[in-house]
Design a protein around this motif. Structure first.
Motif, PDB file in Angstrom:
ATOM      1  N   THR A 131     -13.490 -43.176   0.719  1.00 50.73           N
ATOM      2  CA  THR A 131     -13.112 -44.259   1.634  1.00 50.73           C
ATOM      3  C   THR A 131     -13.192 -43.790   3.083  1.00 50.73           C
ATOM      4  N   SER A 132     -12.689 -42.594   3.349  1.00 49.25           N
ATOM      5  CA  SER A 132     -12.724 -42.031   4.696  1.00 49.25           C
ATOM      6  C   SER A 132     -14.160 -41.908   5.191  1.00 49.25           C
ATOM      7  N   ALA A 133     -15.029 -41.351   4.366  1.00 50.55           N
ATOM      8  CA  ALA A 133     -16.429 -41.144   4.753  1.00 50.55           C
ATOM      9  C   ALA A 133     -17.163 -42.466   4.927  1.00 50.55           C
ATOM     10  N   SER A 134     -16.920 -43.404   4.017  1.00 54.53           N
ATOM     11  CA  SER A 134     -17.610 -44.699   4.075  1.00 54.53           C
ATOM     12  C   SER A 134     -17.276 -45.460   5.354  1.00 54.53           C
ATOM     13  N   HIS A 135     -16.002 -45.478   5.723  1.00 54.83           N
ATOM     14  CA  HIS A 135     -15.608 -46.207   6.927  1.00 54.83           C
ATOM     15  C   HIS A 135     -16.059 -45.494   8.190  1.00 54.83           C
ATOM     16  N   MET A 136     -16.205 -44.189   8.135  1.00 56.47           N
ATOM     17  CA  MET A 136     -16.768 -43.467   9.276  1.00 56.47           C
ATOM     18  C   MET A 136     -18.185 -43.944   9.553  1.00 56.47           C
ATOM     19  N   ILE A 137     -18.986 -44.017   8.491  1.00 61.90           N
ATOM     20  CA  ILE A 137     -20.376 -44.441   8.639  1.00 61.90           C
ATOM     21  C   ILE A 137     -20.453 -45.899   9.063  1.00 61.90           C
ATOM     22  N   MET A 138     -19.628 -46.744   8.469  1.00 61.59           N
ATOM     23  CA  MET A 138     -19.654 -48.168   8.808  1.00 61.59           C
ATOM     24  C   MET A 138     -19.180 -48.428  10.229  1.00 61.59           C
ATOM     25  N   ARG A 139     -18.458 -47.465  10.817  1.00 63.23           N
ATOM     26  CA  ARG A 139     -18.001 -47.610  12.196  1.00 63.23           C
ATOM     27  C   ARG A 139     -18.920 -46.890  13.173  1.00 63.23           C
ATOM     28  N   GLY A 140     -20.063 -46.424  12.661  1.00 63.17           N
ATOM     29  CA  GLY A 140     -21.082 -45.886  13.559  1.00 63.17           C
ATOM     30  C   GLY A 140     -21.217 -44.386  13.611  1.00 63.17           C
ATOM     31  N   ALA A 141     -20.442 -43.632  12.820  1.00 67.67           N
ATOM     32  CA  ALA A 141     -20.567 -42.172  12.832  1.00 67.67           C
ATOM     33  C   ALA A 141     -21.894 -41.758  12.203  1.00 67.67           C
ATOM     34  N   SER A 142     -22.437 -40.653  12.668  1.00 73.24           N
ATOM     35  CA  SER A 142     -23.702 -40.157  12.129  1.00 73.24           C
ATOM     36  C   SER A 142     -23.465 -39.450  10.797  1.00 73.24           C
ATOM     37  N   PRO A 143     -24.485 -39.410   9.929  1.00 73.32           N
ATOM     38  CA  PRO A 143     -24.345 -38.681   8.667  1.00 73.32           C
ATOM     39  C   PRO A 143     -23.957 -37.221   8.890  1.00 73.32           C
ATOM     40  N   LYS A 144     -24.447 -36.619   9.971  1.00 73.29           N
ATOM     41  CA  LYS A 144     -24.119 -35.230  10.273  1.00 73.29           C
ATOM     42  C   LYS A 144     -22.625 -35.082  10.561  1.00 73.29           C
ATOM     43  N   VAL A 146     -20.270 -37.013   9.380  1.00 68.00           N
ATOM     44  CA  VAL A 146     -19.572 -37.206   8.103  1.00 68.00           C
ATOM     45  C   VAL A 146     -19.682 -35.956   7.249  1.00 68.00           C
ATOM     46  N   GLN A 147     -20.830 -35.309   7.284  1.00 69.71           N
ATOM     47  CA  GLN A 147     -21.007 -34.054   6.543  1.00 69.71           C
ATOM     48  C   GLN A 147     -19.991 -33.011   7.002  1.00 69.71           C
ATOM     49  N   LYS A 148     -19.811 -32.907   8.306  1.00 71.04           N
ATOM     50  CA  LYS A 148     -18.843 -31.956   8.858  1.00 71.04           C
ATOM     51  C   LYS A 148     -17.410 -32.380   8.522  1.00 71.04           C
ATOM     52  N   HIS A 149     -17.167 -33.688   8.558  1.00 69.35           N
ATOM     53  CA  HIS A 149     -15.835 -34.230   8.255  1.00 69.35           C
ATOM     54  C   HIS A 149     -15.409 -33.868   6.830  1.00 69.35           C
ATOM     55  N   LEU A 150     -16.339 -33.966   5.891  1.00 63.38           N
ATOM     56  CA  LEU A 150     -16.044 -33.666   4.489  1.00 63.38           C
ATOM     57  C   LEU A 150     -16.297 -32.201   4.139  1.00 63.38           C
ATOM     58  N   ASN A 151     -16.836 -31.468   5.111  1.00 64.07           N
ATOM     59  CA  ASN A 151     -17.151 -30.047   4.903  1.00 64.07           C
ATOM     60  C   ASN A 151     -18.114 -29.846   3.746  1.00 64.07           C
ATOM     61  N   HIS A 152     -19.120 -30.719   3.665  1.00 67.12           N
ATOM     62  CA  HIS A 152     -20.157 -30.569   2.655  1.00 67.12           C
ATOM     63  C   HIS A 152     -21.103 -29.450   3.066  1.00 67.12           C
ATOM     64  N   SER A 153     -21.530 -28.654   2.118  1.00 67.04           N
ATOM     65  CA  SER A 153     -22.449 -27.561   2.417  1.00 67.04           C
ATOM     66  C   SER A 153     -23.874 -28.048   2.628  1.00 67.04           C
ATOM     67  N   SER A 154     -24.193 -29.220   2.073  1.00 63.80           N
ATOM     68  CA  SER A 154     -25.538 -29.772   2.237  1.00 63.80           C
ATOM     69  C   SER A 154     -25.469 -31.266   2.533  1.00 63.80           C
ATOM     70  N   MET A 155     -26.518 -31.771   3.190  1.00 63.34           N
ATOM     71  CA  MET A 155     -26.574 -33.188   3.519  1.00 63.34           C
ATOM     72  C   MET A 155     -26.751 -34.043   2.268  1.00 63.34           C
ATOM     73  N   ALA A 156     -27.261 -33.445   1.196  1.00 59.26           N
ATOM     74  CA  ALA A 156     -27.499 -34.198  -0.046  1.00 59.26           C
ATOM     75  C   ALA A 156     -26.217 -34.836  -0.553  1.00 59.26           C
ATOM     76  N   MET A 157     -25.080 -34.151  -0.432  1.00 62.06           N
ATOM     77  CA  MET A 157     -23.810 -34.709  -0.882  1.00 62.06           C
ATOM     78  C   MET A 157     -23.386 -35.883  -0.001  1.00 62.06           C
ATOM     79  N   THR A 158     -23.652 -35.760   1.276  1.00 58.64           N
ATOM     80  CA  THR A 158     -23.247 -36.798   2.228  1.00 58.64           C
ATOM     81  C   THR A 158     -24.085 -38.059   2.077  1.00 58.64           C
ATOM     82  N   GLU A 159     -25.324 -37.915   1.652  1.00 55.61           N
ATOM     83  CA  GLU A 159     -26.231 -39.055   1.533  1.00 55.61           C
ATOM     84  C   GLU A 159     -25.786 -40.065   0.494  1.00 55.61           C
ATOM     85  N   ARG A 160     -24.809 -39.701  -0.318  1.00 58.40           N
ATOM     86  CA  ARG A 160     -24.279 -40.658  -1.309  1.00 58.40           C
ATOM     87  C   ARG A 160     -23.646 -41.862  -0.628  1.00 58.40           C
TER      88      ARG A 160
END
Length: 209
Positions: A131-144, A146-160
């Motif tokens: 929910t946190s990640a989805s609303h970040m993107i819907m409010r204009g945050a970049s995928p990068k 969001v990746q940092k926000h969730l501390n994902h090691s790769s962008m592949a996880m964030t692309e979901r």
């Protein structure tokens, strides 16, 4: 236990968030807000200590359980800082405690009860992270971001989180409107307008001759 579910992306709407918070006891409400503001996993939130905070710099230091205790650094938004300042420090060194001011090992039962009261189905605590990640993107945050926000090691996880809402996708896709306009009608109108001006000028010359 801590594996990310690659196939599942369930998130709450803003209205569902409000309803869930309204039916939750205060201690659980604080934990839910923390999950939404930070994107941290449940275990990492419940393990947070007051000594992990640097509110002057707006930073939170935590040990990620999923990554075998690797130190993580979270930049806090203003609402999360306000939330932490509003929580009374009790006898426990842990930030998020129960009504008895004792450390919480889990909130599975109380969270399930709150979901039931809110009429929300097919939802788990980990979905607050989605929910946190989805609303970040819907409010204009970049995928990068969001990746940092969730501390994902790769962008592949964030692309979901490319699922987003249909309305949001529609607004974004509208930037392509007009891409294939050939401008033929506008060109014809422009030619006709030039001819009209030229003819009017010629008529004026003949009239004054």
């Amino acid at each position: 236990m801590f594996e990310e579910d690659r196939g599942r992306v369930r998130y709450l709407t803003e209205e569902e968030i409000k309803i869930l918070l309204n039916v939750s006891p205060e201690y659980l409400k604080n934990i839910i807000k923390a999950a939404l503001f930070t994107g941290l996993r449940k275990g990492d939130i419940l393990n947070l200590k007051w000594s992990d905070l640097d509110l002057e710099k707006g930073l939170l230091f935590f040990n990620e359980q999923k990554k075998k205790g690797k130190l993580g650094i979270k930049v806090l938004n203003s609402d999360m800082i306000s939330l932490l300042l509003a929580i009374s420090k009790g006898k426990s060194e842990y930030i998020f405690c129960g009504p008895d001011e004792e450390r919480l090992k889990d909130v599975k039962r109380s969270f399930h009860t709150a979901l039931k009261r809110a009429g929300i189905t097919d939802f788990h605590f980990h979905d607050l992270r989605h929910t946190s990640a989805s609303h970040m993107i819907m409010r204009g945050a970049s995928p990068k971001a969001v990746q940092k926000h969730l501390n994902h090691s790769s962008m592949a996880m964030t692309e979901r989180y490319a699922h987003l809402s249909p309305d949001f996708q529609s607004r974004r896709l509208n930037v392509l409107n007009g891409l294939c306009d050939e401008g033929i009608e506008d060109s014809k109108k422009l030619v006709r307008s030039k001819d009209l001006v030229r003819n009017e000028k010629q008529s004026e010359i003949y009239a004054t001759a």
